[in-house]
Design a protein around this motif. Structure first.
Motif, PDB file in Angstrom:
ATOM      1  N   SER A   3       0.515  -1.227   0.259  1.00  0.00           N
ATOM      2  CA  SER A   3       0.000   0.739  -0.029  1.00  0.00           C
ATOM      3  C   SER A   3       0.481   1.189   0.120  1.00  0.00           C
ATOM      4  O   SER A   3       0.275   2.483  -0.241  1.00  0.00           O
ATOM      5  CB  SER A   3      -0.936  -0.154   0.899  1.00  0.00           C
ATOM      6  OG  SER A   3       0.073   0.085   2.192  1.00  0.00           O
ATOM      7  N   CYS A 314      -7.222   1.398   1.904  1.00  0.00           N
ATOM      8  CA  CYS A 314      -6.958   0.064   2.721  1.00  0.00           C
ATOM      9  C   CYS A 314      -7.418  -0.385   3.787  1.00  0.00           C
ATOM     10  O   CYS A 314      -6.845  -0.627   4.245  1.00  0.00           O
ATOM     11  CB  CYS A 314      -5.438   1.401   3.479  1.00  0.00           C
ATOM     12  SG  CYS A 314      -5.961   2.702   4.721  1.00  0.00           S
ATOM     13  N   GLY A 340       1.840  -1.098   6.595  1.00  0.00           N
ATOM     14  CA  GLY A 340       0.902  -0.429   5.807  1.00  0.00           C
ATOM     15  C   GLY A 340       0.502   0.954   6.373  1.00  0.00           C
ATOM     16  O   GLY A 340       0.624   1.582   7.997  1.00  0.00           O
TER      17      GLY A 340
END
Length: 347
Positions: A3, A314, A340
């Motif tokens: 991500s 996300c 992330g």
């Protein structure tokens, strides 16, 4: 795909987004605080004089109703002093250890005042119940005169605070106390007239219980409002779906999640959110942020924003982020705790 390859976190304060107005707004806020402080000082002087008169008068006339009103006046004075102190503290600059400055002092002062009022009301009602079983003689005419003086002082104080009672939580709290005390003074005056002509001294205790009930109600409202803010509750004027809709109105925004809105103090609403935009908008982040911040300020009066722009969502949790305890660094899930751009999402 990682991500981080698509998300570009950006922390941005709304104070920067309105840079062209910073000097003007600071100048306006300074004058507003000065105006509020001046009116608070005026009300403090009047309320202090009222307290002194009612304490002396209550002891002299043996009137629990007058002493109860004095207790209410004392709490009014306490609220006013805390309000003035909160304005002084809020003017202090932010530091490395207090990044939001002292703005919350206003809310904390209201909470302390509400708790104090609640306990004083309990004492008043306890004493009043005792007098119901054993009524005591009251010097009704002096009581009547002193209550009249107190009413006049309360009305002057209320008029001084009224113009700012809708702008500041603490001033609003103090204004409600003064109005409640004015109503209590009216009750004491009526009771004094009745006792003067009938010698029905049981009425003194009954009025005291009525004043206690007014204080209970006022304290509950203050405690409820201040606790909601201290617990980071969504402001009463805010509907999260509407805020998300406002952000979605900006061209290019496809999704909003991890949306948080809270109150720093009665003048400042804050927001943080993740905003999903196409990769093609990568070079237009700054104007897009400016549009979002402008809309949030104009429609919802949100002046402090932290926005993270992403090219891929996300999380699938929706607008509201669920906060969870995460392992500390060095734990078994160390890698997951830092993985992330949405570290709070569910694995």
């Amino acid at each position: 795909m990682d991500s981080h390859a698509h998300a570009e976190p950006h922390v941005h304060s709304a104070s920067c987004s309105h840079a062209g107005h910073d000097h003007h707004e600071h100048h306006h806020d300074h004058h507003l605080d000065q105006s509020i402080a001046g009116r608070l000082k005026y009300a403090i002087i009047l309320t202090g004089a009222t307290l002194l008169a009612e304490v002396i008068g209550g002891i002299w006339t043996n009137s629990l109703a007058l002493l109860s009103d004095a207790a209410h006046v004392f709490l009014d004075l306490f609220a006013l002093l805390l309000s003035l102190a909160a304005i002084r503290l809020a003017a202090l600059p932010a530091t490395d250890t207090r990044t939001f400055g002292w703005h919350r002092a206003e809310v904390f002062a209201s909470f302390i005042n509400g708790i104090s009022v609640f306990f004083i009301a309990a004492v008043i009602c306890y004493e009043a119940v005792g007098r119901i079983y054993q009524p005591e003689e009251v010097k009704s005419f002096p009581m009547l005169v002193i209550a009249g003086i107190g009413l006049g002082m309360n009305l002057f104080s209320a008029s001084a605070l009224h113009s700012h009672s809708h702008d500041d939580l603490n001033v609003h709290s103090a204004f409600l106390h003064v109005i409640g005390d004015a109503a209590a003074s009216v009750g004491v005056i009526i009771g004094g007239i009745i006792m003067y002509y009938t010698n029905w001294f049981l009425l003194d205790a009954i009025i005291s219980i009525g004043i206690g009930a007014v204080i209970f109600w006022g304290s509950w409202r203050v405690i409820r409002e201040s606790t909601h803010i201290l617990l980071e509750g969504v402001p009463k004027t805010i509907v999260l779906d509407e805020v998300a809709g406002t952000i979605m109105e900006v061209e290019g925004v496809s999704e909003v999640h991890h949306l948080n809105v809270w109150t720093i103090c009665s003048h400042i609403l804050a927001l943080s959110a993740h905003v999903v935009i196409p990769r093609s908008f990568r070079g237009e982040h700054a104007p897009m942020r400016s549009q979002i911040e402008k809309k949030l300020f104009e429609k919802h009066h949100i002046s402090h924003t932290t926005l993270q722009l992403e090219s891929e969502p996300c999380t699938k949790e929706g607008h509201v982020k669920t906060f969870r305890h995460r392992p500390r660094a060095g734990g078994d899930d160390h890698d997951h705790a830092h993985g992330g751009s949405c570290s709070g999402h569910h694995h």
